[in-house]
Motif scaffolding. Structure first.
Motif, mmCIF file in Angstrom:
data_model
loop_
_atom_site.group_PDB
_atom_site.id
_atom_site.type_symbol
_atom_site.label_atom_id
_atom_site.label_comp_id
_atom_site.label_asym_id
_atom_site.label_seq_id
_atom_site.Cartn_x
_atom_site.Cartn_y
_atom_site.Cartn_z
ATOM 1 N N THR A 40 49.764 35.433 92.176
ATOM 2 C CA THR A 40 50.157 36.229 90.725
ATOM 3 C C THR A 40 48.947 36.594 90.023
ATOM 4 O OG1 THR A 40 52.293 35.118 90.919
ATOM 5 C CG2 THR A 40 51.843 36.302 89.041
ATOM 6 N N GLU A 41 48.306 35.667 89.899
ATOM 7 C CA GLU A 41 47.083 35.905 88.742
ATOM 8 C C GLU A 41 46.095 36.931 89.584
ATOM 9 O OE1 GLU A 41 47.001 31.805 86.134
ATOM 10 O OE2 GLU A 41 46.011 31.371 88.369
ATOM 11 N N PRO A 57 44.269 28.335 95.797
ATOM 12 C CA PRO A 57 45.695 28.648 95.258
ATOM 13 C C PRO A 57 45.908 27.342 94.300
ATOM 14 C CG PRO A 57 45.794 27.825 97.463
ATOM 15 C CD PRO A 57 44.679 28.202 97.363
ATOM 16 N N GLN A 92 54.989 37.346 98.480
ATOM 17 C CA GLN A 92 53.742 38.113 97.699
ATOM 18 C C GLN A 92 54.175 39.600 97.527
ATOM 19 O OE1 GLN A 92 50.325 38.201 100.556
ATOM 20 N NE2 GLN A 92 49.717 35.860 99.915
ATOM 21 N N SER A 131 46.378 31.360 91.248
ATOM 22 C CA SER A 131 47.579 31.905 92.079
ATOM 23 C C SER A 131 47.553 33.265 92.650
ATOM 24 C CB SER A 131 49.063 31.730 91.263
ATOM 25 O OG SER A 131 48.802 32.634 90.108
#
Length: 230
Positions: free
Chosen positions: A118-119, A112, A155, A116
């Motif tokens: 998100t990515e 992380p 998440q 991330s």
């Protein structure tokens, strides 16, 4: 959060080759898998993997999905397997023939500090068509459905928020049908499925579907790639 617009090739949907084993009759038979190499996957020790976070996704044939995530910077290891169902210890034959509620999925070990969650979600949505219900390219059936798994509420919010952004900008032109599911368990697939694309470059499905899919992803996500993946 940046939205990446991905042109999705119609050619992929027209290909006749499939990750799913073929039956010669209505009666399911044992899949005939061409193992072009028997070299086992060099696995990282469990102790080393414990230093990384995990994320889980399903977006069609796991041979393709594993290769895509392994090309991403910050990703240490990826395993192909099964998730999303209730049956214990499923086999490839059971999942591929739709005899379980599981989907072909991947387990992603990532740093992380480099990439991330998100990515990774962006990678997931940018590397497949999340608008096709129970289908990905030439592969049909609920075992090839699109699922973004979450392990906690943070998440879950990231996934839902990103879907909302994609739909608000009409990125795909059709509604997203990806399941957003709480992660429960991942069953690692049989050894010959691990690193399948790398170990079987001459397989017709790999040549015609998996490698083109990986190359499209690389073209659109250059900044996400490992140095040796360009």
């Amino acid at each position: 959060m940046n939205i990446v617009r991905i042109p999705f090739s119609i050619l992929l949907l027209l290909l006749t080759t499939s990750c799913q084993p073929k039956n010669k009759s209505d009666k399911p038979e044992t899949p005939q898998i061409v193992k072009e190499t028997v070299a086992p996957k060099v696995e990282i020790s469990l102790e080393e993997l414990q230093n990384y976070e995990t994320a889980y996704f399903a977006s069609g044939c796991f041979w393709c999905v594993e290769a895509i995530f392994e090309s991403v910077k910050g990703v240490k290891e990826v395993f192909s397997g099964y998730s999303g169902g209730t049956e214990k210890d499923p086999t490839y034959e059971q999942v591929a023939y739709g005899r379980t509620h599981h989907a072909e999925a991947v387990e992603v070990y990532y740093d992380p500090g480099v990439i991330s969650f998100t990515e990774l979600v962006q990678v997931f949505f940018g590397s497949h068509d999340p608008t096709t219900l129970n289908r990905q390219g030439p592969d049909r059936g609920a075992q090839y459905r699109s699922i973004a798994f979450y392990k906690n509420e943070k998440q879950k919010k990231i996934i839902i928020s990103y879907i909302a952004q994609l739909e608000s900008k009409n990125i795909y032109g059709r509604p997203i049908v990806t399941e957003v599911s709480e992660f429960e368990i991942f069953y690692k697939a049989e050894e010959y499925h691990q690193d399948y694309e790398k170990r079987n470059p001459n397989n017709s499905y790999i040549r015609n579907v998996s490698i083109p899919r990986l190359n499209r992803f690389k073209k659109n996500f250059k900044s996400y790639l490992k140095e040796d993946s360009h």
